[in-house]
Design a protein around this motif. Structure first.
Motif, mmCIF file in Angstrom:
data_model
loop_
_atom_site.group_PDB
_atom_site.id
_atom_site.type_symbol
_atom_site.label_atom_id
_atom_site.label_comp_id
_atom_site.label_asym_id
_atom_site.label_seq_id
_atom_site.Cartn_x
_atom_site.Cartn_y
_atom_site.Cartn_z
ATOM 1 N N THR A 4 -20.161 105.675 27.972
ATOM 2 C CA THR A 4 -19.734 106.318 29.214
ATOM 3 C C THR A 4 -20.671 106.009 30.373
ATOM 4 O O THR A 4 -20.258 106.021 31.526
ATOM 5 N N SER A 5 -21.926 105.696 30.072
ATOM 6 C CA SER A 5 -22.897 105.405 31.139
ATOM 7 C C SER A 5 -22.711 104.016 31.735
ATOM 8 O O SER A 5 -23.291 103.697 32.778
ATOM 9 N N PHE A 6 -21.893 103.176 31.113
ATOM 10 C CA PHE A 6 -21.716 101.801 31.584
ATOM 11 C C PHE A 6 -20.770 101.690 32.781
ATOM 12 O O PHE A 6 -20.754 100.664 33.454
ATOM 13 N N PHE A 7 -19.969 102.708 33.026
ATOM 14 C CA PHE A 7 -18.859 102.555 33.966
ATOM 15 C C PHE A 7 -18.962 103.522 35.148
ATOM 16 O O PHE A 7 -18.031 104.273 35.434
ATOM 17 N N LYS A 8 -20.076 103.476 35.853
ATOM 18 C CA LYS A 8 -20.293 104.407 36.957
ATOM 19 C C LYS A 8 -19.320 104.193 38.105
ATOM 20 O O LYS A 8 -19.040 105.112 38.875
ATOM 21 N N HIS A 9 -18.771 102.986 38.233
ATOM 22 C CA HIS A 9 -17.791 102.712 39.289
ATOM 23 C C HIS A 9 -16.348 102.757 38.774
ATOM 24 O O HIS A 9 -15.416 102.394 39.496
ATOM 25 N N LYS A 10 -16.186 103.178 37.507
ATOM 26 C CA LYS A 10 -14.853 103.312 36.902
ATOM 27 C C LYS A 10 -14.093 101.983 36.879
ATOM 28 O O LYS A 10 -12.876 101.948 37.016
ATOM 29 N N LEU A 11 -14.833 100.889 36.692
ATOM 30 C CA LEU A 11 -14.233 99.555 36.675
ATOM 31 C C LEU A 11 -14.768 98.742 35.506
ATOM 32 O O LEU A 11 -15.959 98.823 35.168
ATOM 33 N N MET A 12 -13.887 97.940 34.894
ATOM 34 C CA MET A 12 -14.303 96.990 33.871
ATOM 35 C C MET A 12 -13.533 95.678 34.060
ATOM 36 O O MET A 12 -12.449 95.480 33.502
ATOM 37 N N PRO A 13 -14.077 94.779 34.877
ATOM 38 C CA PRO A 13 -13.391 93.499 35.081
ATOM 39 C C PRO A 13 -13.405 92.656 33.810
ATOM 40 O O PRO A 13 -14.442 92.503 33.168
ATOM 41 N N ALA A 14 -12.246 92.143 33.448
ATOM 42 C CA ALA A 14 -12.138 91.271 32.281
ATOM 43 C C ALA A 14 -12.141 89.830 32.755
ATOM 44 O O ALA A 14 -11.250 89.413 33.503
ATOM 45 N N ILE A 15 -13.138 89.081 32.327
ATOM 46 C CA ILE A 15 -13.335 87.717 32.816
ATOM 47 C C ILE A 15 -13.107 86.722 31.674
ATOM 48 O O ILE A 15 -13.694 86.852 30.600
ATOM 49 N N THR A 16 -12.265 85.723 31.928
ATOM 50 C CA THR A 16 -12.053 84.637 30.970
ATOM 51 C C THR A 16 -12.599 83.350 31.576
ATOM 52 O O THR A 16 -12.116 82.895 32.612
ATOM 53 N N PHE A 17 -13.602 82.794 30.933
ATOM 54 C CA PHE A 17 -14.225 81.563 31.424
ATOM 55 C C PHE A 17 -13.707 80.350 30.652
ATOM 56 O O PHE A 17 -13.685 80.343 29.423
ATOM 57 N N HIS A 18 -13.329 79.326 31.417
ATOM 58 C CA HIS A 18 -12.931 78.053 30.816
ATOM 59 C C HIS A 18 -14.006 76.988 31.016
ATOM 60 O O HIS A 18 -14.033 75.997 30.275
ATOM 61 N N ASN A 19 -14.857 77.182 32.016
ATOM 62 C CA ASN A 19 -15.918 76.220 32.331
ATOM 63 C C ASN A 19 -17.247 76.947 32.441
ATOM 64 O O ASN A 19 -17.363 77.935 33.181
ATOM 65 N N ILE A 20 -18.225 76.456 31.740
ATOM 66 C CA ILE A 20 -19.511 77.147 31.678
ATOM 67 C C ILE A 20 -20.206 77.199 33.041
ATOM 68 O O ILE A 20 -20.957 78.136 33.318
ATOM 69 N N GLU A 21 -19.909 76.227 33.918
ATOM 70 C CA GLU A 21 -20.567 76.218 35.226
ATOM 71 C C GLU A 21 -20.086 77.351 36.135
ATOM 72 O O GLU A 21 -20.709 77.628 37.168
ATOM 73 N N ASP A 22 -19.004 78.014 35.752
ATOM 74 C CA ASP A 22 -18.501 79.130 36.560
ATOM 75 C C ASP A 22 -19.169 80.456 36.223
ATOM 76 O O ASP A 22 -19.048 81.429 36.985
ATOM 77 N N VAL A 23 -19.860 80.510 35.113
ATOM 78 C CA VAL A 23 -20.370 81.795 34.615
ATOM 79 C C VAL A 23 -21.342 82.455 35.588
ATOM 80 O O VAL A 23 -21.174 83.626 35.962
ATOM 81 N N LEU A 24 -22.347 81.739 36.018
ATOM 82 C CA LEU A 24 -23.354 82.343 36.882
ATOM 83 C C LEU A 24 -22.828 82.653 38.282
ATOM 84 O O LEU A 24 -23.119 83.725 38.828
ATOM 85 N N PRO A 25 -22.045 81.756 38.908
ATOM 86 C CA PRO A 25 -21.486 82.113 40.224
ATOM 87 C C PRO A 25 -20.575 83.341 40.185
ATOM 88 O O PRO A 25 -20.608 84.168 41.108
ATOM 89 N N VAL A 26 -19.781 83.476 39.139
ATOM 90 C CA VAL A 26 -18.901 84.643 39.039
ATOM 91 C C VAL A 26 -19.729 85.909 38.831
ATOM 92 O O VAL A 26 -19.474 86.945 39.466
#
Length: 207
Positions: free
Chosen positions: A3-25
Motif C-alpha cells: 500500500t505504501s508504493f502507490f501514494k499517487h494512486k497510479l501504476m503505469p504498466a510499461i512494455t519495453f521492446h528495445n532496451i535503449e528506451d528503458v532509461l529515457p522512459v
C-alpha cells in the motif's frame, strides 16, 4: 508494504521492446513526479529492464507484471523487482511469492476469484480486464459485500485520462493501472515529453 508504493494512486504498466528506451522512459516518469512503475514480462528484455532501472534509478519502485508462472516470478525477484503483478489468479504463483516473501498482486474478475484470493491471504488484487467487464459498476458491486474484509483493488484494462477519476475516487481503489501514461506507441515514437505530461495530468486527476 504494497500500500505504501502507490501514494499517487497510479501504476503505469510499461512494455519495453528495445532496451535503449528503458532509461529515457523511467526518467520521463520520474520527471513527471512518479516513483513507481510496472514492467511487464511480455517481452524477453523485461528482467534486464528491471535491472537497469534498479541500477540507474534506485529510488524508483519497480514491479514486474504479467507474471504467469513461478519461473517468471523467480526471474523477477532475481532482477530486483519490488513486487509482482499478474492478470489472473494462479495459486502456485501466489504460493511461490509467499515462499519468497515477495509482495504479489494477483488478478481477479469475479466474486469467486476474489474469495479465493482472500483465502490465499491476498488483500490487494488487480481487477482485469476491468472496463470490459463492467468497469466502475463492477467495482461498486464487489465493494458492497467485500469492503469489510480489507480488500483493495487496482483496476486495469481500459483506463485512461478521461475515466481515471471515476476509479480513483473510490476508497476501495488503491491505484489505477494501465498503459495510457506510457503506451507502446508513445515509447516507439520516443514521446518522452508526452509521457512526462501524461504523468503530471494523471497525478493532478488523482489528487
Amino acid at each position: 508494504m504494497l500500500t505504501s508504493f502507490f501514494k499517487h494512486k497510479l501504476m503505469p504498466a510499461i512494455t519495453f521492446h528495445n532496451i535503449e528506451d528503458v532509461l529515457p522512459v523511467t526518467n520521463a516518469l520520474q520527471e513527471g513526479g512518479l516513483d513507481v512503475m510496472e514492467i511487464t514480462f511480455r517481452t524477453g528484455i523485461a528482467a534486464k529492464a528491471i535491472e537497469l532501472v534498479r541500477k540507474n534509478f534506485p529510488e524508483m519502485i519497480v514491479g514486474a507484471g504479467t507474471l504467469l508462472n513461478s519461473e517468471q516470478l523467480a526471474i523477477a525477484v532475481q532482477a530486483g523487482a519490488s513486487f509482482g503483478v499478474a492478470p489472473g489468479l494462479n495459486e502456485k504463483v501466489i504460493g511461490t511469492a509467499a515462499e519468497k516473501n515477495f509482495p504479489f498482486i494477483p488478478g481477479i474478475i469475479t466474486a469467486s476469484e476474489l474469495e479465493k484470493a482472500l483465502t490465499l491471504g491476498c488483500r490487494l488484487v488487480k481487477i482485469f480486464p476491468c472496463n470490459l467487464s463492467g468497469g466502475i459498476g463492477l467495482i461498486r458491486a464487489l465493494q458492497s459485500p467485500y469492503a469489510h474484509t480489507g480488500i483493495q483493488f487496482i483496476p486495469m484494462g481500459g483506463i485512461n485520462l478521461s475515466n481515471l477519476h471515476e476509479y480513483t475516487a473510490l476508497n476501495i481503489v488503491l491505484a489505477a493501472g494501465g498503459s495510457w501514461i506510457a503506451s507502446e506507441e508513445l515509447i516507439g515514437q520516443k514521446g518522452f515529453d508526452i509521457i512526462t505530461e501524461n504523468v503530471r495530468c494523471s497525478i493532478a486527476i488523482t489528487r
